[in-house]
Design a protein around this motif. Structure first.
Motif, PDB file in Angstrom:
ATOM      1  N   ASN A 134     -51.378   4.702  28.904  1.00  0.00           N
ATOM      2  CA  ASN A 134     -52.511   4.150  29.648  1.00  0.00           C
ATOM      3  C   ASN A 134     -52.184   4.055  31.141  1.00  0.00           C
ATOM      4  OD1 ASN A 134     -54.828   2.665  27.715  1.00  0.00           O
ATOM      5  ND2 ASN A 134     -52.908   3.198  26.718  1.00  0.00           N
ATOM      6  N   HIS A 135     -50.959   3.655  31.453  1.00  0.00           N
ATOM      7  CA  HIS A 135     -50.549   3.623  32.862  1.00  0.00           C
ATOM      8  C   HIS A 135     -50.429   5.032  33.423  1.00  0.00           C
ATOM      9  CE1 HIS A 135     -49.925  -0.564  34.107  1.00  0.00           C
ATOM     10  NE2 HIS A 135     -49.811  -0.786  32.808  1.00  0.00           N
ATOM     11  N   GLY A 136     -50.089   5.990  32.578  1.00  0.00           N
ATOM     12  CA  GLY A 136     -50.101   7.384  33.004  1.00  0.00           C
ATOM     13  C   GLY A 136     -51.502   7.818  33.411  1.00  0.00           C
ATOM     14  N   VAL A 137     -52.505   7.399  32.648  1.00  0.00           N
ATOM     15  CA  VAL A 137     -53.907   7.680  33.001  1.00  0.00           C
ATOM     16  C   VAL A 137     -54.236   7.026  34.344  1.00  0.00           C
ATOM     17  CG1 VAL A 137     -56.317   7.263  32.349  1.00  0.00           C
ATOM     18  CG2 VAL A 137     -54.665   7.992  30.606  1.00  0.00           C
ATOM     19  N   LEU A 138     -53.884   5.759  34.495  1.00  0.00           N
ATOM     20  CA  LEU A 138     -54.124   5.055  35.760  1.00  0.00           C
ATOM     21  C   LEU A 138     -53.472   5.791  36.925  1.00  0.00           C
ATOM     22  CD1 LEU A 138     -55.077   2.527  37.388  1.00  0.00           C
ATOM     23  CD2 LEU A 138     -52.824   1.550  36.865  1.00  0.00           C
ATOM     24  N   ASN A 139     -52.224   6.173  36.769  1.00  0.00           N
ATOM     25  CA  ASN A 139     -51.496   6.833  37.859  1.00  0.00           C
ATOM     26  C   ASN A 139     -52.147   8.157  38.259  1.00  0.00           C
ATOM     27  OD1 ASN A 139     -49.683   4.701  37.874  1.00  0.00           O
ATOM     28  ND2 ASN A 139     -48.219   5.747  36.550  1.00  0.00           N
ATOM     29  N   LYS A 140     -52.631   8.924  37.282  1.00  0.00           N
ATOM     30  CA  LYS A 140     -53.312  10.192  37.594  1.00  0.00           C
ATOM     31  C   LYS A 140     -54.621   9.941  38.340  1.00  0.00           C
ATOM     32  CE  LYS A 140     -50.789  13.600  36.187  1.00  0.00           C
ATOM     33  NZ  LYS A 140     -50.339  14.647  37.105  1.00  0.00           N
ATOM     34  N   LEU A 141     -55.347   8.898  37.925  1.00  0.00           N
ATOM     35  CA  LEU A 141     -56.603   8.574  38.598  1.00  0.00           C
ATOM     36  C   LEU A 141     -56.350   8.124  40.036  1.00  0.00           C
ATOM     37  CD1 LEU A 141     -58.418   6.692  35.697  1.00  0.00           C
ATOM     38  CD2 LEU A 141     -58.907   9.005  36.538  1.00  0.00           C
ATOM     39  N   VAL A 142     -55.367   7.271  40.227  1.00  0.00           N
ATOM     40  CA  VAL A 142     -55.031   6.803  41.575  1.00  0.00           C
ATOM     41  C   VAL A 142     -54.594   7.978  42.456  1.00  0.00           C
ATOM     42  CG1 VAL A 142     -53.334   5.443  42.890  1.00  0.00           C
ATOM     43  CG2 VAL A 142     -54.529   4.414  40.937  1.00  0.00           C
ATOM     44  N   ALA A 143     -53.786   8.874  41.914  1.00  0.00           N
ATOM     45  CA  ALA A 143     -53.341  10.041  42.683  1.00  0.00           C
ATOM     46  C   ALA A 143     -54.534  10.886  43.127  1.00  0.00           C
ATOM     47  CB  ALA A 143     -52.360  10.879  41.865  1.00  0.00           C
ATOM     48  N   GLY A 144     -55.496  11.091  42.228  1.00  0.00           N
ATOM     49  CA  GLY A 144     -56.688  11.868  42.578  1.00  0.00           C
ATOM     50  C   GLY A 144     -57.539  11.169  43.628  1.00  0.00           C
TER      51      GLY A 144
ATOM     52  N   GLU B  17     -51.537  17.775  29.421  1.00  0.00           N
ATOM     53  CA  GLU B  17     -52.839  18.441  29.555  1.00  0.00           C
ATOM     54  C   GLU B  17     -53.964  17.413  29.652  1.00  0.00           C
ATOM     55  OE1 GLU B  17     -55.684  21.174  26.729  1.00  0.00           O
ATOM     56  OE2 GLU B  17     -53.533  21.665  26.756  1.00  0.00           O
ATOM     57  N   TYR B  18     -53.902  16.388  28.821  1.00  0.00           N
ATOM     58  CA  TYR B  18     -54.920  15.333  28.882  1.00  0.00           C
ATOM     59  C   TYR B  18     -54.855  14.602  30.226  1.00  0.00           C
ATOM     60  CZ  TYR B  18     -57.838  11.352  27.805  1.00  0.00           C
ATOM     61  OH  TYR B  18     -58.834  10.409  27.852  1.00  0.00           O
ATOM     62  N   LEU B  19     -53.650  14.241  30.641  1.00  0.00           N
ATOM     63  CA  LEU B  19     -53.512  13.520  31.919  1.00  0.00           C
ATOM     64  C   LEU B  19     -54.045  14.346  33.079  1.00  0.00           C
ATOM     65  CD1 LEU B  19     -49.979  11.883  31.503  1.00  0.00           C
ATOM     66  CD2 LEU B  19     -52.219  10.738  31.443  1.00  0.00           C
ATOM     67  N   GLU B  20     -53.844  15.655  33.035  1.00  0.00           N
ATOM     68  CA  GLU B  20     -54.349  16.517  34.107  1.00  0.00           C
ATOM     69  C   GLU B  20     -55.877  16.563  34.134  1.00  0.00           C
ATOM     70  OE1 GLU B  20     -52.559  17.725  36.567  1.00  0.00           O
ATOM     71  OE2 GLU B  20     -50.723  16.942  35.661  1.00  0.00           O
ATOM     72  N   SER B  21     -56.517  16.204  33.036  1.00  0.00           N
ATOM     73  CA  SER B  21     -57.980  16.285  32.954  1.00  0.00           C
ATOM     74  C   SER B  21     -58.697  14.979  33.327  1.00  0.00           C
ATOM     75  CB  SER B  21     -58.408  16.685  31.536  1.00  0.00           C
ATOM     76  OG  SER B  21     -58.259  15.585  30.632  1.00  0.00           O
ATOM     77  N   VAL B  22     -57.977  13.864  33.391  1.00  0.00           N
ATOM     78  CA  VAL B  22     -58.677  12.577  33.506  1.00  0.00           C
ATOM     79  C   VAL B  22     -59.437  12.407  34.822  1.00  0.00           C
ATOM     80  CG1 VAL B  22     -57.261  11.355  31.826  1.00  0.00           C
ATOM     81  CG2 VAL B  22     -56.611  11.288  34.233  1.00  0.00           C
ATOM     82  N   TYR B  23     -58.877  12.872  35.915  1.00  0.00           N
ATOM     83  CA  TYR B  23     -59.549  12.649  37.197  1.00  0.00           C
ATOM     84  C   TYR B  23     -60.902  13.358  37.259  1.00  0.00           C
ATOM     85  CZ  TYR B  23     -60.442  12.095  42.153  1.00  0.00           C
ATOM     86  OH  TYR B  23     -61.040  11.773  43.348  1.00  0.00           O
ATOM     87  N   SER B  24     -61.005  14.487  36.596  1.00  0.00           N
ATOM     88  CA  SER B  24     -62.277  15.225  36.614  1.00  0.00           C
ATOM     89  C   SER B  24     -63.378  14.475  35.846  1.00  0.00           C
ATOM     90  CB  SER B  24     -62.101  16.622  36.010  1.00  0.00           C
ATOM     91  OG  SER B  24     -61.807  16.518  34.613  1.00  0.00           O
ATOM     92  N   LYS B  25     -63.012  13.444  35.103  1.00  0.00           N
ATOM     93  CA  LYS B  25     -63.977  12.707  34.296  1.00  0.00           C
ATOM     94  C   LYS B  25     -64.587  11.501  35.009  1.00  0.00           C
ATOM     95  CE  LYS B  25     -61.710  14.308  30.156  1.00  0.00           C
ATOM     96  NZ  LYS B  25     -60.909  14.067  29.000  1.00  0.00           N
ATOM     97  N   ILE B  26     -64.089  11.212  36.225  1.00  0.00           N
ATOM     98  CA  ILE B  26     -64.675  10.056  36.916  1.00  0.00           C
ATOM     99  C   ILE B  26     -65.613  10.460  38.032  1.00  0.00           C
ATOM    100  CG2 ILE B  26     -62.824   8.492  36.284  1.00  0.00           C
ATOM    101  CD1 ILE B  26     -61.886   8.583  39.210  1.00  0.00           C
TER     102      ILE B  26
END
Length: 188
Positions: free
Chosen positions: A16-26, A179-188
């Protein structure tokens, strides 16, 4: 447009923090305005005490952290929730956040004729994870919990709610996780 990300997971090395970190980076790469509410890092107490309950209907607040969260939500045009599904629901801190922060006369008004929304958030994106397969979780809870949370958010003025659930996280390969983590930013 301010994006507010709320995470409810106690372990900073979690997926979950991995998801957060990818979103923050984007968001940082795109130079977008954002703020993070980390309920565990903040030491948020999800338990509503008797004194807080006594002031619930009038919207009075005793906890300075709750006031801080309310101020952040006033600035929010996009809300992102990130949490695991534990025992067919969210962790306690997120439920406590909903109970203690989304107060009458702040998030909604209830004068006895039904709830009237007071917040205005253009979009909500929910990211959840579980160790159970998504299909099994949907049969047991996700549809009812998803409906309950979505209804609550809609009742207070949040719109365009999307939900992204990733099940069987413990069984994913490192490549599938990445692969999932790389896709999360495109979903917001």
């Amino acid at each position: 447009m301010t994006t507010t990300l709320i995470i409810d997971h106690p372990w900073k090395e979690s997926f979950n923090h991995g998801v957060l970190n990818k979103l923050v980076a984007g968001l940082e790469q795109d130079q977008k305005i954002y703020q993070v509410i980390d309920l565990n890092k903040d030491g948020f107490n999800p338990v509503m005490c008797e004194e807080e309950l006594a002031g619930y209907q009038s919207g009075s607040v005793l906890d300075p952290l709750v006031l801080h969260y309310m101020n952040l939500l006033r600035e929010t045009s996009q809300l992102v929730l990130i949490f695991p599904i534990w025992w067919y629901s969210s962790p306690a801190s997120l439920k406590g956040f909903l109970d203690k922060v989304l107060l009458n006369e702040f998030a909604f008004f209830d004068g006895g004729n039904g709830i009237q929304p007071l917040l205005s958030v253009d979009s909500v994106v929910v990211f959840t994870t579980s160790d159970q397969p998504t299909e099994g979780l949907e049969k047991r809870c996700t549809r009812s919990y998803k409906h309950q949370l979505t209804t609550t958010l809609e009742d207070i003025g949040m719109r365009n709610i999307t939900w992204h659930h990733l099940g069987s996280v413990k069984n994913l390969t490192d490549e599938e996780r990445q692969e999932y983590l790389e896709s999360v930013y495109s979903k917001i």
